[in-house]
Design an enzyme around this catalytic site. Structure first.
Site, PDB file in Angstrom:
ATOM      1  N   ASP A  10       4.722   5.438  -9.556  1.00 57.24           N
ATOM      2  CA  ASP A  10       4.252   4.580  -8.459  1.00 57.24           C
ATOM      3  C   ASP A  10       3.192   3.641  -9.010  1.00 57.24           C
ATOM      4  O   ASP A  10       2.126   4.078  -9.463  1.00 57.24           O
ATOM      5  CB  ASP A  10       3.671   5.459  -7.344  1.00 57.24           C
ATOM      6  CG  ASP A  10       3.404   4.677  -6.062  1.00 57.24           C
ATOM      7  OD1 ASP A  10       3.712   3.470  -6.027  1.00 57.24           O
ATOM      8  OD2 ASP A  10       2.891   5.276  -5.103  1.00 57.24           O
ATOM      9  N   ASP A 106       7.758  -1.192  -6.224  1.00 60.35           N
ATOM     10  CA  ASP A 106       6.657  -0.585  -6.979  1.00 60.35           C
ATOM     11  C   ASP A 106       6.794   0.913  -7.228  1.00 60.35           C
ATOM     12  O   ASP A 106       5.854   1.530  -7.728  1.00 60.35           O
ATOM     13  CB  ASP A 106       5.327  -0.865  -6.285  1.00 60.35           C
ATOM     14  CG  ASP A 106       5.277  -0.337  -4.860  1.00 60.35           C
ATOM     15  OD1 ASP A 106       6.323   0.099  -4.352  1.00 60.35           O
ATOM     16  OD2 ASP A 106       4.200  -0.375  -4.248  1.00 60.35           O
ATOM     17  N   GLU A 107       7.926   1.522  -6.901  1.00 63.22           N
ATOM     18  CA  GLU A 107       8.052   2.951  -7.175  1.00 63.22           C
ATOM     19  C   GLU A 107       9.510   3.333  -7.394  1.00 63.22           C
ATOM     20  O   GLU A 107      10.430   2.686  -6.891  1.00 63.22           O
ATOM     21  CB  GLU A 107       7.450   3.787  -6.047  1.00 63.22           C
ATOM     22  CG  GLU A 107       8.104   3.598  -4.704  1.00 63.22           C
ATOM     23  CD  GLU A 107       7.531   4.525  -3.643  1.00 63.22           C
ATOM     24  OE1 GLU A 107       7.271   5.711  -3.954  1.00 63.22           O
ATOM     25  OE2 GLU A 107       7.350   4.074  -2.499  1.00 63.22           O
TER      26      GLU A 107
END
Length: 356
Positions: A10, A106-107
């Site tokens: 993350d 983003d993850e």
């Protein structure tokens, strides 16, 4: 069967960190990406860690963010840049495995049970990924390492920013027993309050109930709770996962009977949907309204638009019109939900819907 090795990576305050990296004048300052205190419907997409110290969070109305921190700096999002950085991060992942399941820009989950470089240690791989992101992109990421997706995701959030948390196979069940119910997937504020009212505060408390009891109180999610508190999570990392819809819903502590109150709730839900669409960089054509009445009768109404949209005014106004079509006078509503779907016409340049 061999024990699986799952990593959840993350990026730390992704959009805000990219902006601070690219603009030295923003470093060390409270910034918000997305939204604006002027105008209706602006919401926070991402807040820097400096802004989070004031209580600013994603999906929060921009005006509220400014109230919490008057000196906060609002920065317009640069999604092409975020996508480019995100693709670079994914290329780093590919050095180690092709089993990558993106959750957003983003993850992502990685299955490194058999890694390309034959390193063998998931912890070592996570450290190398974090170091590569730091060295090559001047950004930081947090990682969780364990034997399942659920535990890895929870672990990645435990030592943010720039953290690395490992939950060993023999620790999983005790880890789940100590985990607060608010941390369980799908447990929102209302469900958490219901659980607390039943004296259920952590995994150990949930573990005292039978599967049938959990299903009776919490529906299908009860089966998931029953398994996860015992460390059972066989969900595989899915490299080709696609997002089908983005939505938000809320169950109210008292029944709504006035149209103004219903619209006020639709406004909040629409803001949450827009924030999530910004995060995933998606546009859709179909707005769906979900209503659950006091007698637990449930209906949905939807409207398909001519072009893909992701803006607050259109989503909110469409939801309000859908509500009016249900003749909301003289009814009692206990739940409302707003969802945007039908993303097929708004795909990234690659030709497939990939969120990372």
């Amino acid at each position: 069967m061999s024990v699986r090795k799952i990593i959840h990576v993350d990026m730390d305050a992704f959009y805000a960190s990219v902006e601070q990296r690219d603009n030295p004048a923003l470093r060390g300052k409270p910034i918000v990406v997305g939204g604006s205190p002027e105008g209706r419907g602006g919401v926070v997409a991402t807040a820097s860690y400096e802004a989070r110290k004031f209580g600013i969070r994603s999906a929060m109305p921009s005006k509220r963010a400014q109230q919490l921190c008057p000196e906060v700096i609002f920065v317009p999002p640069r999604f092409p840049v975020y996508r480019e950085v995100s693709q670079y991060v994914r290329d780093i992942f590919r050095r180690y495995t092709d089993l990558i399941e993106p959750l957003s820009l983003d993850e992502a989950y990685l299955d490194v049970t058999e890694d390309k470089l034959h390193i063998g240690s998931a912890i070592a791989i996570a450290r190398q990924i974090k170091q590569a992101i730091r060295d090559e992109l001047q950004l930081t990421a947090s990682a969780g390492v364990s034997v399942s997706k659920f535990v890895a995701k929870i672990a990645s959030d435990m030592q943010k920013p720039d953290g690395l948390t490992f939950i060993a196979p023999e620790q999983v069940e005790s880890f789940m027993e100590q985990l607060p119910v608010e941390k369980f997937f799908g447990v929102g504020k209302v469900t958490a309050e219901k659980m607390n009212g039943m004296q259920l505060f952590n995994g150990a408390d949930l573990k005292r109930l039978t599967e049938d009891e959990l299903v009776r109180h919490f529906g299908k999610a009860g089966r998931f709770y029953y398994k996860i508190v015992r460390g059972i999570d066989d969900r595989a990392v899915q490299p080709h996962r696609e997002t089908k819809s983005v939505g938000a819903e809320d169950t109210f502590p008292f029944d709504l009977t006035q149209i103004d109150d219903m619209n006020a709730e639709l406004e909040k839900l629409s803001q949450k949907v827009v924030a999530r669409l910004e995060k995933y960089q998606l546009k859709g054509r179909t707005v769906t309204l979900k209503i659950k009445y006091a007698d637990f009768r449930q209906i949905t109404r939807n409207q398909s638009l001519h072009a893909p949209i992701a803006d607050f005014p259109t989503i909110f106004e469409t939801a309000k019109q859908l509500l009016l079509r249900t003749e909301p006078d003289d009814v009692k509503i206990r739940l409302l939900g707003v969802t945007l779907s039908n993303f097929n016409e708004e795909k990234p340049e690659t030709g497939q819907l990939s969120l990372f």
